[in-house]
Enzyme design. Structure first.
Site, PDB file in Angstrom:
ATOM      1  N   ASP A  91       0.833  -1.204   0.000  1.00 22.43           N
ATOM      2  CA  ASP A  91       0.000   0.000   0.000  1.00 22.43           C
ATOM      3  C   ASP A  91       0.868   1.254   0.000  1.00 22.43           C
ATOM      4  OD1 ASP A  91      -2.350  -1.378  -0.072  1.00 22.43           O
ATOM      5  OD2 ASP A  91      -2.635  -1.385   2.101  1.00 22.43           O
ATOM      6  N   GLU A 121      -8.475   0.766   2.677  1.00 23.84           N
ATOM      7  CA  GLU A 121      -7.047   0.460   2.692  1.00 23.84           C
ATOM      8  C   GLU A 121      -6.504   0.503   4.116  1.00 23.84           C
ATOM      9  OE1 GLU A 121      -5.462  -0.813   0.409  1.00 23.84           O
ATOM     10  OE2 GLU A 121      -6.174  -0.128  -1.554  1.00 23.84           O
ATOM     11  N   HIS A 124      -7.239  -2.844   5.524  1.00 22.76           N
ATOM     12  CA  HIS A 124      -6.289  -3.832   5.005  1.00 22.76           C
ATOM     13  C   HIS A 124      -4.976  -3.765   5.783  1.00 22.76           C
ATOM     14  CE1 HIS A 124      -8.331  -3.714   0.745  1.00 22.76           C
ATOM     15  NE2 HIS A 124      -9.161  -4.071   1.715  1.00 22.76           N
ATOM     16  N   TYR A 128      -3.330  -6.843   7.929  1.00 25.46           N
ATOM     17  CA  TYR A 128      -2.005  -7.395   7.648  1.00 25.46           C
ATOM     18  C   TYR A 128      -1.121  -7.364   8.888  1.00 25.46           C
ATOM     19  CZ  TYR A 128      -2.963  -7.581   2.634  1.00 25.46           C
ATOM     20  OH  TYR A 128      -3.473  -7.886   1.400  1.00 25.46           O
ATOM     21  N   GLU A 184      -2.187  -3.131  -8.625  1.00 25.42           N
ATOM     22  CA  GLU A 184      -3.279  -3.721  -7.853  1.00 25.42           C
ATOM     23  C   GLU A 184      -3.876  -4.949  -8.527  1.00 25.42           C
ATOM     24  OE1 GLU A 184      -5.188  -0.356  -5.139  1.00 25.42           O
ATOM     25  OE2 GLU A 184      -5.649  -0.030  -7.257  1.00 25.42           O
ATOM     26  N   GLU A 218      -9.777  -5.100  -3.681  1.00 23.23           N
ATOM     27  CA  GLU A 218      -8.817  -4.702  -4.704  1.00 23.23           C
ATOM     28  C   GLU A 218      -9.404  -4.859  -6.102  1.00 23.23           C
ATOM     29  OE1 GLU A 218      -6.288  -3.073  -4.079  1.00 23.23           O
ATOM     30  OE2 GLU A 218      -5.867  -3.483  -1.974  1.00 23.23           O
TER      31      GLU A 218
END
Length: 337
Positions: A91, A121, A124, A128, A184, A218
């Protein structure tokens, strides 16, 4: 009225308002500057789809995944640690090299869409972080040391170096959108597919669930970039077809090399057949993206068969048998990642 506030500064539409750093209002702005009206129905649809399918990292409980980590071989554990180190950093890779594209547009549909994309995002990134800690048995110090060593690994550097080189030589806005589509839509494809193969062994179920959700997000982001490339870059010359095909071919070669170089050699999760299927999927994804920007396929790669784990990720409301929470995705955007 507060005497400290001058009358001129109280009207945000006053073109004579003064003040340090004040941006002048255009003399003849379009009326749409001052109210919302739908100008981009395709982008507005994607924004609505994103809102309808919002999710949060707090909805996912990774306790079972922590137990599954011990079931991975040393090679498999190293491989998945590597993938999530890359995805977590990706990202920032996009933002640093291609950020600010939303500032090119005045259409509120596009601006509002990018707000939604930025919000998801953030989710995300947080997911992660959680998955990385799961893979390191919640040892944050070990995770930090690993990421510091890995972020400049040659397999990651080749992606970063390629992107930076292409951005430097890029002299058009449309080509920057092609690069965004490739990052992406191609540079994540093999990683998403390899993670999905954990499902075939009933391992890391919540990690697979989050992978489904992120992959679908995505897919929406990539579709939005394709729509903008097709419909909202008037006045900007698009790159020649040969240039677009060259960029796609380079990105696919890099992505296939990425997965080949890092895949464990003796794995019950990623067999040679699985790796071949992932490579085909990368080519298939590239062809689908070319179709979205109205170009002919480069590889004519066949669609993955029903046994391919990402086949569960179409947006036709599939629900994974192993998942505690449905990852059904409302809407009709097909996952092309």
């Amino acid at each position: 009225m507060d005497p400290a506030v001058s009358p001129a500064s109280t009207d945000p539409l006053d073109t004579h308002a003064s003040g340090a750093g004040a941006a002048p209002i255009p003399v003849c702005p379009t009326p749409e500057r001052y109210f919302y009206t739908s100008q981009c129905p395709d982008i507005n649809h994607l924004r609505s789809l994103s809102i309808l399918n919002r999710w949060l990292e707090t909805e996912l409980v990774f306790v079972g995944d922590e137990e599954d980590v011990s079931k991975l071989s040393e090679g498999e554990l190293g491989f998945y640690r590597f993938l999530f180190a890359f995805l977590s950093a990706a990202d920032d890779l996009v933002t640093e090299n291609l950020g600010g594209l939303s500032g090119l547009f005045e259409q509120k549909d596009i601006l509002h869409y990018y707000v939604e994309q930025e919000c998801i995002e953030v989710v995300h990134s947080r997911v992660y972080n959680i998955i990385q800690l799961v893979l390191f048995h919640n040892n944050d110090q070990a995770r930090r040391a690993y990421v510091a060593r890995t972020i400049n690994h040659p397999a990651i550097r080749v992606k970063v170096d390629w992107l930076e080189a292409r951005v430097r030589e890029c002299d058009s806005i449309p080509e920057k959108f092609i690069l965004m589509i490739l990052i992406e839509g191609v540079f994540f494809a093999a990683s998403f597919a390899a993670i999905a193969y954990l499902r075939t062994n009933n391992l890391l179920r919540v990690t697979c669930q989050s992978n489904d959700l992120i992959s679908r997000d995505e897919a929406v982001h990539t579709t939005a970039s394709c729509y903008i490339y097709n419909n909202y870059l008037g006045g900007h010359a698009k790159p020649e077809a040969a240039r677009v095909y060259r960029l796609f071919r380079e990105a696919v070669d890099i992505e296939i090399g990425f997965i080949r170089s890092q895949a464990p050699t003796d794995s019950s999760i990623l067999s040679p057949g699985a790796l071949a299927a992932i490579e085909n999927y990368v080519r298939f994804s590239a062809d689908r993206l070319l179709g979205l920007i109205h170009m002919q396929p480069l590889y004519s790669a066949p669609a993955p068969d029903a046994s391919f784990p990402l086949s569960l990720m179409s947006t036709d409301k599939h629900t994974n048998f192993f998942e505690c929470r449905s990852t059904s995705y409302a809407g009709a955007v097909v996952n092309d990642l």
